[in-house]
Design an enzyme around this catalytic site. Structure first.
Site, short mmCIF file in Angstrom:
data_model
loop_
_atom_site.label_atom_id
_atom_site.label_comp_id
_atom_site.label_asym_id
_atom_site.label_seq_id
_atom_site.Cartn_x
_atom_site.Cartn_y
_atom_site.Cartn_z
N HIS A 145 -2.47 28.85 28.67
CA HIS A 145 -2.83 27.47 29.02
C HIS A 145 -3.65 27.54 30.60
O HIS A 145 -3.56 28.72 31.10
CB HIS A 145 -1.68 26.59 28.87
CG HIS A 145 -0.67 26.83 29.64
ND1 HIS A 145 -0.67 26.79 30.99
CD2 HIS A 145 0.67 27.08 29.11
CE1 HIS A 145 0.75 27.06 31.42
NE2 HIS A 145 1.44 27.29 30.41
N HIS B 209 -1.77 29.50 33.21
CA HIS B 209 -2.01 31.13 33.28
C HIS B 209 -3.61 31.51 33.76
O HIS B 209 -3.54 32.51 34.73
CB HIS B 209 -2.02 31.78 31.90
CG HIS B 209 -0.64 31.38 31.15
ND1 HIS B 209 -0.59 30.65 30.28
CD2 HIS B 209 0.67 31.70 31.42
CE1 HIS B 209 0.84 30.52 29.89
NE2 HIS B 209 1.42 31.23 30.58
N CYS C 31 19.99 30.45 30.24
CA CYS C 31 19.06 29.63 29.80
C CYS C 31 18.42 30.51 28.78
O CYS C 31 17.77 31.54 29.31
CB CYS C 31 18.28 28.94 30.95
SG CYS C 31 16.91 28.26 30.13
N CYS D 291 14.31 30.47 29.96
CA CYS D 291 14.37 31.26 31.17
C CYS D 291 14.70 32.60 30.97
O CYS D 291 14.36 33.43 31.88
CB CYS D 291 15.22 30.75 32.40
SG CYS D 291 14.78 28.92 33.02
N CYS E 105 19.98 23.50 32.73
CA CYS E 105 19.06 24.23 33.25
C CYS E 105 18.05 23.70 34.13
O CYS E 105 17.45 22.63 33.77
CB CYS E 105 17.92 25.05 32.20
SG CYS E 105 16.72 26.06 32.78
N HIS F 104 14.33 23.86 32.72
CA HIS F 104 14.01 23.32 31.42
C HIS F 104 14.69 22.25 31.08
O HIS F 104 14.60 21.17 29.99
CB HIS F 104 14.23 24.23 29.98
CG HIS F 104 13.21 25.50 30.28
ND1 HIS F 104 13.44 26.63 31.11
CD2 HIS F 104 11.92 25.55 29.97
CE1 HIS F 104 12.45 27.42 31.15
NE2 HIS F 104 11.52 26.84 30.25
N LYS G 219 3.55 16.37 33.35
CA LYS G 219 3.80 17.80 33.19
C LYS G 219 3.28 18.14 31.84
O LYS G 219 2.99 17.56 30.70
CB LYS G 219 5.28 18.02 32.99
CG LYS G 219 5.66 19.56 32.93
CD LYS G 219 7.12 20.22 33.06
CE LYS G 219 7.36 21.55 32.80
NZ LYS G 219 8.81 21.88 32.94
N LYS H 123 3.41 20.59 25.03
CA LYS H 123 2.81 20.23 23.70
C LYS H 123 3.14 19.24 22.89
O LYS H 123 2.36 18.47 22.30
CB LYS H 123 3.48 21.60 22.83
CG LYS H 123 2.70 23.02 22.85
CD LYS H 123 2.98 23.81 21.73
CE LYS H 123 3.38 25.06 22.45
NZ LYS H 123 4.08 26.10 21.46
#
Length: 501
Positions: A19, A22, A127, A130, A145, A148, A312, A315
């Site tokens: 996405h 990256h 996690c 992670c 976490c 997350h 943030k 999806k």
């Protein structure tokens, strides 16, 4: 052979599709690579994919495919995205490559033999997303976490440990002796304080994760995904020739990447990473290199995150921005430029279509595009052709050299937003020159004076075309074509304005 200017992105985890986050890291490094090549450096730009671990097994199982089928598919999607975004990488490493796995195994056995890795057992809060243990001081309220915001899993297992604690003082001394290593500087204290707080030895194998690199001397264990992944920076650049028994294979690898030895690359000049993985690259990886007796990279730079319309990316919210779709609609170069003009590089940024359109119209259509069109149209009427040397000793030429010096300084700081600010500012100065000199009116009384103004503008535009090439390589090439010596043609607008619907 002189040492290459060696720069890396992180290798991207293939548990899901790529996405804009990256793309941001990778375009940033591509901009730097193109700039350094302009300056005559022998650049080696490495990127790739991280393909082991429990999350890959889980993603593959959910789709009814093998982990290898899954990683092949997602890794290919990264390559497709980099092609679509005009990324000029020199090498693409996958952690499932045999050349990488051999080096991981050789490093593990070397550190085991010298006592930097030892066997023990571990209990901790883990996690799964992670693929990282967290101690109580790092957890959010309720045992969640910190990344997350999900409950951590209590894990008990036999494991091998890397003696991270052994390198605490050496790391702190290195940070003090090399103040540019932790970049940007405002992120340095977080790392320094973490290390000062006391480093604990790191669990570096798993017995419950089968999709990983097996430990040669104890195949019931696979190498922890982060310990495996960080090694890509040296496995891709020939460390295997020093560590592995299969010399011929790794010498062949060196030939493929245009090197005679590992030292042609190492140490890396820059590791570019997102802020969420800064600690891995600035604490664990340097300690691993110290244990191997290898020099540390010159700089690790951690940039911020992108949100979308203040939220943030996720999806679930359906707000994940696909940069390829954006590039298909508006052109890859404007997208590349926008990402590095909107926010200071290193800080968090927010993406919105309105801000994209505003930047496109103001910076590109109204500024550079308008300047190019009006200059060439007036030059066609009053000069008729463009000479090879245009206003080489003019005030505009001198001003361009000042701007170029400032641009070079901003590249040294990885301040891509300031590079663009200088380029767009210079284009604005040239537009102002047009408005003040009014060459179309000047031509009625003094054609020679009008031609001199137009050639100053051409001189300035040729600088701009060179400067924007790292950000907008396709647009820069088209600008250079239009500004090349010879007869002036009639051209369509370089940046057609985007209208609100």
């Amino acid at each position: 052979m002189s040492k290459k200017f060696f720069i890396t992105t992180p290798i991207y985890y293939v548990n899901s599709v790529p996405h804009i986050g990256h793309a941001y890291t990778t375009i940033a490094l591509d901009i730097l690579a193109r700039y350094k090549r302009q300056k005559g450096l022998d650049v080696h730009f490495l990127t790739g994919t991280d393909e082991h671990g429990a999350n890959i097994e889980k993603s593959a199982c959910a789709q009814g495919v093998t982990p290898k089928e899954w990683t092949d598919n997602v890794s290919a999607q990264y390559k497709e995205m980099w092609k679509a975004l005009n990324i000029s990488y020199d090498d693409f490493i996958r952690t499932t490559d045999a050349k990488h796995e051999h080096v991981v195994q050789a490093i593990f056995e070397k550190l085991l033999k010298q006592g930097d890795i030892y066997k023990g057992s571990y209990s901790g809060n883990y996690c799964l997303s992670c693929e990282q243990y967290y101690d109580e001081s790092e957890m959010l309220e309720g045992g969640l976490c910190p990344v997350h915001k999900r409950p951590l899993t209590e894990v008990h297992e036999e494991t091998y440990f890397f003696k991270l604690s052994k390198y605490q003082d050496a790391l702190l001394k290195f940070y003090a002796d090399h103040p540019d290593f932790l970049s940007p500087k405002y992120r340095a204290n977080e790392i320094i304080n973490f290390v000062k707080g006391g480093l604990r030895d790191l669990s570096v194998t798993r017995t419950k994760v089968k999709w990983g690199v097996p430990v040669v001397s104890d195949p019931a264990h696979t190498v922890y995904v982060w310990f495996d992944a960080l090694i890509n920076y040296v496995s891709a650049t020939g460390l295997g020739t020093l560590l592995c028994e299969d010399k011929a294979e790794h010498e062949e690898q060196l030939k493929k990447i245009g090197a005679q030895s590992f030292e042609d690359f190492w140490p890396a000049n820059l590791h570019m990473v997102g802020k969420e993985i800064f600690r891995f690259h600035s604490v664990i990886w340097p300690a691993m290199l110290m244990a191997l007796g290898l020099p540390l990279p010159t700089k690790v730079f951690a940039h911020g995150w992108w949100t979308v319309e203040g939220e943030k990316m996720s999806k679930t919210l359906g707000n994940v921005v696909n940069p390829v779709e954006l590039a298909d609609k508006y052109g890859v170069d404007p997208v590349r430029a926008f990402l590095f003009r909107e926010v200071p590089f290193g800080q968090d940024g927010d993406f919105s279509m309105q801000s994209f359109k505003n930047r496109y119209n103001s910076d590109l259509a109204n500024n550079i595009g308008n300047l190019l069109s009006r200059t060439l149209n007036m030059a066609a009427k009053n000069v008729g052709y463009l000479p090879a040397e245009a206003a080489a000793q003019s005030a505009t030429h001198k001003r361009a050299l000042e701007v170029e010096k400032a641009i070079d300084g901003h590249y040294d700081e990885l301040a891509f937003d300031k590079v663009l600010e200088n380029i767009y500012g210079f284009a604005g100065e040239l537009n102002k020159l047009v408005d003040e000199k009014k060459p179309w009116e000047l031509a009625k009384t003094d054609k020679e004076a009008a031609a001199a103004v137009l050639l100053e503008l051409v001189c300035g535009l040729r600088f701009i075309a060179q400067w924007i090439a790292p950000f907008m390589p396709g647009i820069a090439q088209e600008m250079q074509r239009r500004l090349a010596p010879g007869k002036i043609e009639k051209y369509a607008p370089l940046f057609p304005r985007l209208e609100d619907k």
